[in-house]
Design an enzyme around this catalytic site. Structure first.
Site, short mmCIF file in Angstrom:
data_model
loop_
_atom_site.label_atom_id
_atom_site.label_comp_id
_atom_site.label_asym_id
_atom_site.label_seq_id
_atom_site.Cartn_x
_atom_site.Cartn_y
_atom_site.Cartn_z
N CYS A 148 0.84 -1.20 0.00
CA CYS A 148 0.00 0.00 0.00
C CYS A 148 0.88 1.25 0.00
O CYS A 148 2.10 1.17 0.12
CB CYS A 148 -0.94 0.01 1.21
SG CYS A 148 -0.07 0.16 2.79
N CYS A 152 3.07 1.63 2.98
CA CYS A 152 4.30 0.83 2.90
C CYS A 152 5.36 1.57 2.11
O CYS A 152 6.54 1.60 2.48
CB CYS A 152 4.01 -0.51 2.23
SG CYS A 152 2.82 -1.56 3.09
N ASP A 168 11.93 20.82 -35.24
CA ASP A 168 13.16 21.07 -35.99
C ASP A 168 12.86 20.62 -37.42
O ASP A 168 11.91 19.86 -37.65
CB ASP A 168 14.30 20.26 -35.37
CG ASP A 168 15.53 20.27 -36.24
OD1 ASP A 168 15.96 21.36 -36.62
OD2 ASP A 168 16.05 19.18 -36.54
N ASP A 218 15.97 16.04 -33.33
CA ASP A 218 16.78 14.83 -33.40
C ASP A 218 18.27 15.05 -33.20
O ASP A 218 19.01 14.12 -32.89
CB ASP A 218 16.58 14.15 -34.77
CG ASP A 218 17.28 14.93 -35.88
OD1 ASP A 218 17.13 16.17 -35.91
OD2 ASP A 218 17.95 14.30 -36.71
#
Length: 815
Positions: free
Chosen positions: A24, A27, A508, A706
């Site tokens: 949970c 935890c 680009d 890129d």
């Protein structure tokens, strides 16, 4: 407090732990607080869905073993080390383990750790020593490669599911007799049945519910976290202790009017375990269903040499750098490599999403997990299975699963207050029903107290913060996994959260909107210029410059045969120059050749083409206009973005003419175009868009590029998207990587985000509705309708399953 640990090493080690018992958000909070308190731990990331923790350890401050030991002591979770720096393998040792570990360590081996009776985990540097060399030379006859156990993260998850399943089955086996003695129409033997029920309920409380006690108490002491386990401890203990007291009264001959309800505590624990088992199983199946690593084949056929088809089949983990392996038709490529011989078509749809096979010949690269369709290939290994494309993609996908968007911060904050609020409501419920029982129902104090306890127990256990905690990460796991199958890799969950709000997309040009490969779009010849094309091909035919390559390819396709030219020189930034007898041949840009104002050159320039000229003895013979061809789907993608009222921009380092020409073809307004842009200019352009304000909505800028010169803009944008064919620097700066060379991935990015955010919102609404209704029903607010305390344990199942199903349905949602 963090342990006082002695310095044991130097450098930093990246550690990945599988965590068993983290069920949970409480935890997860406990784990984060404990790890954050340890000196030497940095860059901590955790995932409730993956049951995983990742962090860096400063080895000058802390040993990894000490960190794990400290966590086990303070959290009661179990930890498996599933990854660390370097390559690793698991071997089975035939001799005494201590003798094996005492042997001289082969060069390149950095760590050997016993992980079982005869098993040793070996970490080594594959650049120094290979796994096959270790097994077949250094440890021949002593150690063998352990059987493959698949993805260690999935294996650790399955181990946890099995453990919860066994405990659930044991709880059910002990509970059923208690239920039979309490509810079945059998002759009443009150004392005997009560004693037997007490014995069985005690086993359930100690063996099955026992682990909840140290977890809850350590969370309270070490982490100051009130988590779900505390609710289980309080509720089941209250039911058990009350029944124990009632049994004591019975044994003393003065039974209470309510009797015992051992069946309540045992059934409660069993139903909680059923809920946790189903939730754990569903989470595990979810993670397995989108595991990229499952594409990794387990075997490879190692050949004797580059000209041989003879060899042997080996475990893929024994491949080493430089090995040559054979790939026969209709099999998966075991790891990344370069084709030495053979030609074929390869199905790369697992990576690119494209259904059409790709032609491959010697010199081409092949990628792990792709399928060889027709021919037989001999391939030289360039990347090992533990570090190939599959592993790289899986690592990026895992990074997205471990990252947390802003929505998760809200969920975590709500969950942190959840248990204390429920405890407070439990106290209020108990007090109210005491008052109602005595003053309204006319019961005695003890009768009212007994009734109040049952309502309080039900409130404690029926509520469930797990649905809130799973609302975001469950969707992130599925969304990132499904997108990865379509060639879109989300590197951060924040991108999944933000992309659907995209207001601006900035492209680009070269390599992004275009294919980055020039082609001849216009050709003009003066006088007998066409007859002299063999001279031009002889001049530029061996150049690797993109412009020269484009012209050479064009001429060869026309059937032109090159004339041999002597003394060819490349003039950097200008063109090519050579001699043929008394003639001087030159080819390059118009400025260098002094033809910028020539009418033919002007005609080509005004069309937005890159100009390439050919001259003999200073006389212009031919003019070529080159254009970088658009990606096939660029026009369609830009149109789709504009139909969604998303503003589209182009920012490029290229000259104004080609950039404006591309923008005009795509229907991008001239005001949204900027040419001759440096990396700093691109960043400034993105910053200006982010600074714009449209009402109360903040702009969301998606930048797609890129090259290395795009890295700054990728990092600056709200969502940076990288075309995978580009540079590693740009990829590292991006939030999303498109593995296929297609812009349609941008639509997938936005649509995935939109669907994922909708599911997250549904999960939040469901969590709120369920917990509100369940708590009121359990508290008796509806008077005549209530949840019996023994069935309250079903709450975890009822609350969590819709969240898991909502995420699971993403698989069948069209994105």
């Amino acid at each position: 407090m963090a342990p006082d640990l002695e310095a044991q090493g130097i450098g930093v080690e990246h550690v990945v732990l599988s965590v068993s018992g983290m069920t949970c958000t409480g935890c997860e909070t406990k784990l984060i607080r404990n790890l954050s308190a340890v000196a030497g731990v940095k860059n901590l990331k955790t995932s409730l869905i993956l049951s995983r923790a990742e962090f860096d350890v400063d080895l000058s401050v802390l040993r990894v073993k000490d960190a794990i030991r400290y966590l086990e002591r303070t959290t009661e979770f179990r930890y498996d080390l599933i990854n660390s720096s370097g390559s690793s393998m698991e071997v089975i040792v035939s001799e005494d383990l201590s003798c094996f570990l005492g042997r001289p360590t082969p060069e390149g081996v950095t760590e050997m750790t016993a992980i079982g009776k005869n098993n040793v985990r070996v970490v080594f540097d594959p650049q120094v020593v290979g796994s096959r060399d270790l097994i077949e030379e250094h440890w021949a006859g002593i150690a063998t490669l352990a059987p493959t156990r698949g993805d260690p993260a999935l294996r650790a998850g399955r181990k946890h599911v099995y453990h919860v399943g066994y405990m659930t089955a044991a709880s059910a086996a002990l509970t059923v007799p208690v239920l039979v003695m309490a509810w079945a129409p059998i002759p009443k033997r009150e004392m005997a049945y009560s004693a037997a029920s007490l014995a069985l309920a005690t086993l359930v409380q100690v063996v099955i519910a026992g682990p909840f006690y140290p977890k809850a108490l350590k969370a309270l002491v070490f982490s100051r976290v009130i988590e779900m386990d505390l609710l289980i401890v309080l509720s089941t203990s209250a039911a058990y202790v009350f029944s124990l007291v009632s049994f004591a009264y019975l044994a003393a001959g003065n039974p209470l009017p309510t009797g015992q309800f051992f069946e309540t505590s045992t059934l409660l624990i069993t139903l909680i375990m059923v809920g946790r088992y189903v939730a754990a199983l569903a989470r595990q199946k979810a993670v397995e269903s989108i595991s990229i690593r499952s594409l990794q084949t387990q075997n490879a056929f190692l050949v004797d040499g580059p000209d041989s088809l003879e060899g042997r089949e080996i475990d893929v983990r024994l491949l080493q750098y430089g090995d040559i392996f054979m790939v026969v038709p209709d099999t998966r490529v075991p790891t990344d490599g370069t084709i030495l011989s053979g030609s074929t078509e390869v199905d790369e749809s697992m990576l690119t999403g494209e259904s059409c096979p790709v032609e491959k010949t010697p010199g081409f690269s092949v990628i792990a997990g792709t399928i060889n369709c027709s021919g037989t290939l001999l391939v030289r290994t360039t990347r090992l299975p533990g570090d190939n494309t599959i592993s790289t993609i899986a690592t990026m996908v895992d990074a997205a699963k471990l990252s947390k968007p802003k929505m998760q911060e809200l969920a975590d904050k709500v969950a942190s207050y959840f248990v204390p609020v429920i405890v407070a409501l439990t106290v209020v419920t108990f007090a109210i029903w005491i008052a109602v029982g005595v003053n309204v129902q006319g019961k005695t104090g003890s009768q009212a107290a007994i009734q109040s306890i049952t309502y309080a127990i039900t409130v404690l256990i029926v509520s469930c913060p797990c649905a809130i905690g799973l609302a975001v990460p469950m969707v992130v796991v599925f969304a990132s996994g499904i997108a990865a199958e379509q060639g879109v890799i989300f590197k951060s969950a924040g991108a999944i959260e933000a992309a659907h709000k995209t207001s601006h997309v900035v492209f680009d040009k070269t390599g992004t909107l275009t294919q980055g490969k020039l082609g001849v779009a216009a050709e003009h010849h003066l006088e007998d210029g066409e007859s002299r094309l063999p001279l031009l091909l002889g001049l530029v035919g061996h150049s690797k410059h993109p412009v020269s390559v484009a012209v050479s390819d064009h001429l060869r396709r026309k059937g032109v045969l090159a004339t041999t030219i002597q003394s060819v020189n490349s003039v950097t930034g200008r063109g090519m120059e050579g001699q043929l007898g008394e003639k001087t041949l030159q080819a390059g840009n118009a400025g260098w050749l002094n033809f910028p104002d020539h009418p033919t050159v002007q005609t080509v320039t005004t069309q937005g083409f890159t100009t390439f000229c050919f001259a003999i003895d200073g006389k212009l013979c031919s003019v070529f206009g080159l254009r970088d061809s658009l990606r096939d789907d660029a026009l369609d993608v830009v149109a789709k973005l504009q139909r969604r009222s998303i503003s589209v921009h182009v920012v490029s380092g290229d000259d104004d003419g080609p950039v404006q020409n591309i923008a005009s073809i795509l229907g991008i307004p001239a005001g949204n175009v900027k040419a001759r842009s440096s990396p700093a200019d691109k960043r400034t352009y993105v910053q200006n868009l982010l600074a714009e304000s449209s009402g109360q909505m903040e702009p969301v800028v998606l930048f797609c590029g890129d090259g290395t010169n795009d890295a700054v803009a990728l990092a600056q944008a709200t969502v940076g998207v990288h075309m995978n064919a580009g540079s590693d620097i740009a990829q590292s700066a991006a939030d999303v990587v498109l593995m296929r060379p297609a812009l349609s991935g941008l639509i997938t990015v936005i649509d995935t985000s939109k669907v994922a955010v909708r599911r997250i919102k549904f999960n939040f609404v469901w969590s709120f509705v369920y917990n509100t209704f369940a708590v009121f029903l359990a508290a008796g607010a509806f008077v005549k309708v209530r949840i019996p305390p023994e069935f309250a344990g079903l709450g975890e199942l009822v609350s969590v399953l819709p969240v898991i199903i909502a995420a699971l349905l993403l698989r069948w949602t069209k994105i």
